[in-house]
Design an enzyme around this catalytic site. Structure first.
Site, short mmCIF file in Angstrom:
data_model
loop_
_atom_site.label_atom_id
_atom_site.label_comp_id
_atom_site.label_asym_id
_atom_site.label_seq_id
_atom_site.Cartn_x
_atom_site.Cartn_y
_atom_site.Cartn_z
N GLU A 1 -32.35 -8.38 2.07
CA GLU A 1 -31.13 -7.63 2.39
C GLU A 1 -31.43 -6.91 3.71
O GLU A 1 -31.91 -5.78 3.71
CB GLU A 1 -30.77 -6.66 1.27
CG GLU A 1 -29.35 -6.13 1.40
CD GLU A 1 -29.03 -5.03 0.40
OE1 GLU A 1 -29.95 -4.55 -0.27
OE2 GLU A 1 -27.86 -4.65 0.31
N HIS B 1 -29.97 1.67 4.44
CA HIS B 1 -30.97 0.96 5.26
C HIS B 1 -31.33 1.80 6.48
O HIS B 1 -30.45 2.37 7.13
CB HIS B 1 -30.43 -0.40 5.71
CG HIS B 1 -30.28 -1.37 4.59
ND1 HIS B 1 -31.05 -2.50 4.46
CD2 HIS B 1 -29.46 -1.35 3.51
CE1 HIS B 1 -30.71 -3.14 3.36
NE2 HIS B 1 -29.74 -2.47 2.76
N ALA C 1 -20.31 -0.74 1.43
CA ALA C 1 -20.95 -0.98 2.73
C ALA C 1 -20.28 -2.12 3.51
O ALA C 1 -20.93 -2.99 4.08
CB ALA C 1 -22.45 -1.25 2.58
N ASP D 1 -20.98 -0.16 -11.72
CA ASP D 1 -21.54 1.15 -12.03
C ASP D 1 -20.47 2.16 -11.63
O ASP D 1 -19.95 2.10 -10.52
CB ASP D 1 -22.82 1.35 -11.22
CG ASP D 1 -23.38 2.75 -11.40
OD1 ASP D 1 -23.72 3.10 -12.54
OD2 ASP D 1 -23.49 3.49 -10.40
N ASP E 1 -28.40 -3.93 -8.26
CA ASP E 1 -28.82 -3.20 -7.06
C ASP E 1 -29.77 -2.08 -7.46
O ASP E 1 -29.76 -0.99 -6.88
CB ASP E 1 -27.60 -2.65 -6.31
CG ASP E 1 -27.90 -2.31 -4.85
OD1 ASP E 1 -28.92 -2.80 -4.33
OD2 ASP E 1 -27.14 -1.54 -4.24
N LEU F 1 -25.01 7.08 -1.27
CA LEU F 1 -25.39 6.37 -2.49
C LEU F 1 -26.50 5.37 -2.17
O LEU F 1 -26.47 4.69 -1.15
CB LEU F 1 -24.19 5.59 -3.04
CG LEU F 1 -23.20 6.35 -3.93
CD1 LEU F 1 -22.04 5.43 -4.26
CD2 LEU F 1 -23.86 6.85 -5.21
ZN ZN Z 1 -26.96 -2.88 -0.01
#
Ligand code: ZN
Length: 366
Positions: free
Chosen positions: A118, A130, A207, A235, A260, A293
């Protein structure tokens, strides 16, 4: 050996009756067997996006860490998974891929299907957790180095970046699944990647450019194409029940539930790391210091129950963690539970709680 269940999800559909396994061959020998008991057999679950579990971060794990995480994943019903590496320094990513390769040959626990990268070819505008300074524009030479390090089976990238179309075609030619995500792509840019063979979207809605009626982005492109699957994090901190229902209705048979999960997956609240990123879990919700998050701590069976709580039928929800991801994994004997298939099977009670996990390598009783 019989499971003593009342019915089973076989090839994606409900089949009344018990399931019989052949212990010697490790295969399903019969379904729909008379004298039904109670509970439900479903295929072992598949998680295509899991960054860590049970205190283990796959970006920094050693083989022993994989062994522990794999055993704990199996206890929650996951029989096959893609350890998912977020954006990192390329040297660290190469080393982490090599460790995943070694861990793949360890017996027992959930099976490693291959690595999901990812990043690092993601949009700085949609980076999420990220590290923005480590993101890069698509680079075929760097990708060749990453692929040479071990079994990479999936790459998430932002299709609007310069060089992305060429990289999508390169990966597709090499047999690597391309997923669009962490992206500000327009619908046209997303469609161009899908036309080149990208077949998945990474955590739909999260995202990426939000859907609007004149600028539908990846969301609009993916939901209206029959040849693209969509990853969904079921979730409550990530998606509203309406968003979950929208995905399942628009992308019928094309939703793939993913966790995730972070290293904190299946762990209590506290402070954890994912690569260079520190995050805190409070009330089961993981956030970076600035409030962003940062993945989840749920298990895949919890994701299935969350989808059901949002109004999705149980067969559809279980298929989204078994048959649908299996359809993206040609040559892997997972997700279907037909006679002759590998005996990776969960026994659930009527509230979809895991009663027992049996997989090819043996039984991981709870
Ligand atoms: Zn992601």
């Amino acid at each position: 050996m019989r499971l003593g269940v009342a019915g089973a999800l076989v090839g994606g559909g409900y089949r009344k009756g018990d399931v019989e396994l052949d212990r010697e061959t490790g295969r399903v020998s019969a379904v729909g067997v008379a004298a039904p008991g109670s509970g439900l057999a479903v295929p072992g679950l598949i998680d295509l996006q899991v960054n860590g579990f049970a205190g283990v971060d796959f970006l920094t794990a050693d083989v022993e860490g994989y062994r522990h995480a794999g055993a704990e994943l199996a206890r929650t019903g996951v029989v096959a998974y893609q350890p998912t590496l977020i954006t990192s320094d390329p040297e660290q990513t190469v080393a982490a891929i090599a460790i995943a390769d070694k861990a793949r040959s360890c017996p027992g626990g959930a099976r490693i299907l291959g690595v999901h990268l990812e990043g690092p070819f993601l949009s700085p505008r949609r980076a999420g957790t990220h590290p923005a300074e480590l993101l890069r524009t698509p680079d075929v030479e760097l990708t060749k180095r990453l692929l040479a390090a071990g079994p990479v089976t999936q790459v998430t990238l932002a299709p609007e970046l310069p060089g992305a179309p060429e990289l999508v075609s390169f990966l597709v030619r090499r047999g690597v699944r391309v997923s669009c995500g962490h992206s500000d792509a327009t619908a046209a840019e997303a469609d161009a990647a899908f036309d080149r063979g990208a077949r998945l979207v990474t955590h739909l809605f999260d995202a990426m450019r939000p859907f609007t009626h004149r600028d539908p982005g990846i969301v609009g492109a993916a939901l209206t194409r029959d040849d693209v699957a969509v990853g969904v994090i079921a979730d409550p901190s990530h998606l509203s029940p309406e968003a979950i229902r929208l995905a399942f209705r628009a992308a019928r048979g094309r939703v793939v539930l993913v966790t995730d999960d972070l290293a904190a997956g299946g762990c209590p609240d506290g402070t954890y790391r994912m690569g260079a990123v520190e995050f805190t879990v409070t009330g089961g919700i993981a956030r970076r210091g600035d409030g962003t998050l940062a993945g989840t701590t749920i298990t895949l069976i919890e994701a299935i129950r969350n989808a059901c709580a949002a109004g999705i039928g149980w067969e559809t929800a279980v298929n989204a963690a078994t048959r649908t991801p299996a359809g993206l994994l040609p040559g892997e004997d997972v997700g279907l539970l037909r006679p002759g298939d590998r005996a990776d099977v969960l026994v659930l009670d009527d509230s979809l709680t895991v009663r027992d996990v049996l997989h090819h390598a043996g039984s991981a009783d709870r």
